[in-house]
Enzyme design. Structure first.
Site, PDB file in Angstrom:
ATOM      1  N   HIS A   1     -32.281 -25.565 -73.424  1.00  7.23           N
ATOM      2  CA  HIS A   1     -33.505 -25.169 -74.139  1.00  7.23           C
ATOM      3  C   HIS A   1     -33.167 -24.369 -75.394  1.00  7.23           C
ATOM      4  O   HIS A   1     -33.966 -23.572 -75.859  1.00  7.23           O
ATOM      5  CB  HIS A   1     -34.442 -24.334 -73.260  1.00  7.23           C
ATOM      6  CG  HIS A   1     -34.652 -24.885 -71.884  1.00  7.23           C
ATOM      7  ND1 HIS A   1     -35.711 -25.695 -71.560  1.00  7.23           N
ATOM      8  CD2 HIS A   1     -33.905 -24.773 -70.756  1.00  7.23           C
ATOM      9  CE1 HIS A   1     -35.625 -26.034 -70.284  1.00  7.23           C
ATOM     10  NE2 HIS A   1     -34.525 -25.507 -69.765  1.00  7.23           N
TER      11      HIS A   1
ATOM     12  N   SER B   1     -27.944 -25.733-104.580  1.00  3.02           N
ATOM     13  CA  SER B   1     -29.347 -25.779-104.978  1.00  3.02           C
ATOM     14  C   SER B   1     -29.430 -25.669-106.492  1.00  3.02           C
ATOM     15  O   SER B   1     -28.615 -24.999-107.115  1.00  3.02           O
ATOM     16  CB  SER B   1     -30.098 -24.630-104.322  1.00  3.02           C
ATOM     17  OG  SER B   1     -31.250 -24.303-105.071  1.00  3.02           O
TER      18      SER B   1
ATOM     19  N   LYS C   1     -26.824 -20.968-102.497  1.00  2.00           N
ATOM     20  CA  LYS C   1     -26.998 -21.943-101.426  1.00  2.00           C
ATOM     21  C   LYS C   1     -25.822 -22.878-101.202  1.00  2.00           C
ATOM     22  O   LYS C   1     -25.184 -23.353-102.140  1.00  2.00           O
ATOM     23  CB  LYS C   1     -28.239 -22.785-101.714  1.00  2.00           C
ATOM     24  CG  LYS C   1     -29.516 -21.978-101.641  1.00  2.00           C
ATOM     25  CD  LYS C   1     -30.014 -21.827-100.235  1.00  2.00           C
ATOM     26  CE  LYS C   1     -30.815 -23.059 -99.894  1.00  2.00           C
ATOM     27  NZ  LYS C   1     -31.456 -22.952 -98.612  1.00  2.00           N
TER      28      LYS C   1
ATOM     29  N   GLU D   1     -28.046 -33.400 -92.738  1.00  2.51           N
ATOM     30  CA  GLU D   1     -29.491 -33.653 -92.760  1.00  2.51           C
ATOM     31  C   GLU D   1     -29.783 -35.135 -92.964  1.00  2.51           C
ATOM     32  O   GLU D   1     -30.705 -35.688 -92.366  1.00  2.51           O
ATOM     33  CB  GLU D   1     -30.161 -32.826 -93.854  1.00  2.51           C
ATOM     34  CG  GLU D   1     -30.188 -31.340 -93.518  1.00  2.51           C
ATOM     35  CD  GLU D   1     -30.586 -30.481 -94.706  1.00  2.51           C
ATOM     36  OE1 GLU D   1     -31.413 -29.602 -94.532  1.00  2.51           O
ATOM     37  OE2 GLU D   1     -30.054 -30.694 -95.820  1.00  2.51           O
TER      38      GLU D   1
END
Ligand code: ARG
Length: 459
Positions: free
Chosen positions: A157, A278, A284, A291
């Site tokens: 979980h 970024s 970043k 992704e």
């Protein structure tokens, strides 16, 4: 009637819009090499049974070879007038060798031809995917070398659960990809049944030798029902499902590592070569590759839907709907292949942030279950032991301490079976040393499994 193969019965040309609508050359040109392989074998078979002469056969085989080479060099121009790859190759053959070329399609339909092409293509595709999965497994097993002693918190979980050796974690992915490889290998059994000779749907009155075709093309067996096999795409649906499950495995892994790369987790750092920046926030380092691996799984899952919906409700035998099967298949294959090609680089280069992991390893009561098992070994019924430890955890929470910090008298007050040896069961290191069941995440068991995997992958 222009270059159409079915000109005989028609007295009007196809509407240009229909040609554009019905064409598949824009995507099935990828079958060129296997179509030629299939046609060469077909010609050899025709010659072996005397339907064409040996001389005609060599002329066909050689000319097809040249056509194949031209296509590979990008020298063949595709035209919607010729509809698909099969018509392109056959008309090019006829343009070169005339009447001999007009014999190639004897005892064959594009229906059994395209089914055969797909199986030949898929056979190679499965080999490619299997090789890539193998590389990815190697990348994971290789992690066991450098990170062998690292202990990770295991989650259920996404909550801290029990500790496992890092090797257990790497090998967990090896197991998943092993199943993916086995699924593909199983699918291959059904791919390796020859459709050729089923002709349009009913077979043929000509005396062909389908076993010779199978032998020439390396198929294990010959399909026994022409009606079924001329339109069967089960093997393709299966293969796309196999690919979608690979994509799902990759997606779960990617998601996990995206989380692990956050400041909040801090378990992993990706190398600069596998991150992107970024355009506005200078600090970043984004895990875009992971992704996209996660995101691209959506397409492959979509491809499974596409093939199943395509097949749903199709009456026997061939229907033109089937032409669209290639779109789902090629998309799934290209997508999964691209993901598998990029994945090993990340799998092997992402840096485990051992200090960060260790700094919080004793948090989250990763030893609670082992403490419960200690009580079970002392004769306490499991449910009672569970309750005792639950209460101890609650006491720790209010004192903001670990189980190991509780004084022995307090432990004994909770359960009089607890003795001084309990200290050998508390703390993460004790836990991973005690986990011992087959397949567990404990120190010794994992070391054994690492050896098994090294041998299996010949590392
Ligand atoms: N381009 C077609 C396909 O991919 C080839 C088979 C055509 N067969 C037919 N009976 N029109 O399905």
């Amino acid at each position: 009637m222009s270059g159409k193969a079915w000109g005989g019965v028609f007295d009007q040309p196809t509407d240009a819009r229909v040609e554009k609508f019905t064409e598949s050359i824009s995507f099935d040109h990828r079958l060129a090499a296997v179509d030629i392989r299939g046609s060469q074998a077909h010609a050899r078979m025709l010659s072996s049974v005397g339907l064409i002469s040996a001389e005609e056969c060599s002329q066909i085989v050689e000319t097809l070879e040249k056509i194949g080479a031209e296509i590979e060099r990008g020298q063949m121009e595709w035209t919607t007038e010729l509809e698909d790859i099969h018509m392109h190759i056959e008309s090019s053959l006829i343009a070169r060798i005339g009447d001999v070329g007009r014999k190639l399609h004897t005892a064959r339909s594009r229906n059994d031809q395209v089914a055969t092409d797909l199986k030949l293509y898929l056979r190679d595709a499965i080999k490619v995917l299997d090789g890539l999965l193998h590389e990815l497994q190697k990348a994971f097993v290789d992690r066991c070398r450098t990170d062998a002693d690292v202990v990770l918190p295991g989650f259920t979980h996404l909550q801290r659960a029990q500790p496992v050796m890092a090797g257990h974690y790497w090998l967990a992915y090896c197991e998943k990809f092993q199943r993916d490889r086995e699924r593909l290998a199983d699918c291959l059994k059904r791919v390796n049944i020859l459709p050729l000779g089923a002709a349009a749907l009913a077979g043929t009155s000509l005396r062909i030798d389908r076993w010779e075709s199978a032998r020439l093309l390396g198929f294990d067996d010959v399909a026994a029902n022409s009606l079924d096999v001329s339109s069967d795409r089960d093997f393709l649906a299966e293969a796309i499902f196999c690919m979608s499950l690979i994509a799902v495995h990759l997606s779960g892994w990617a998601e996990e590592w995206i989380l692990w790369c956050t400041t909040e987790f801090g378990f992993l750092k990706l190398p600069d070569t596998y991150t992107t920046g970024s355009s506005i926030m200078p600090q970043k380092r984004n895990p875009d590759v992971l992704e996209l691996i996660r995101g691209k799984s959506a397409r492959v899952i979509g491809d499974v839907q596409q093939i199943l919906v395509l097949l749903k409700g199709l009456p026997l035998a061939y229907n033109r709907d089937l032409q669209e099967d290639k779109l789902a298949f090629f998309d799934a294959f290209d997508t999964v292949r691209a993901c598998l090609e990029i994945a090993p680089g990340i799998a092997s280069r992402a840096m485990l942030q051992v200090e960060t992991i260790n700094a919080r390893l004793e948090e989250g009561f990763l030893d609670a279950t082992t403490l419960m098992e200690y009580l079970i070994n002392k004769g306490v019924p499991m449910r009672t032991a569970h309750e005792v430890v639950g209460k101890l955890v609650r006491s720790c929470e209010s004192k903001k301490c670990r189980l190991v910090d509780l004084p022995l008298p307090e432990l004994q007050q909770a359960c009089n079976q607890i003795q001084a040896d309990v200290s050998e069961f508390l703390g993460v290191e004790n836990v991973v040393c005690r986990l011992s069941s087959f397949g567990c995440g404990g120190r010794l068991a994992v070391a054994e499994r690492v050896t098994v995997w090294r041998e299996r992958l010949s590392l």
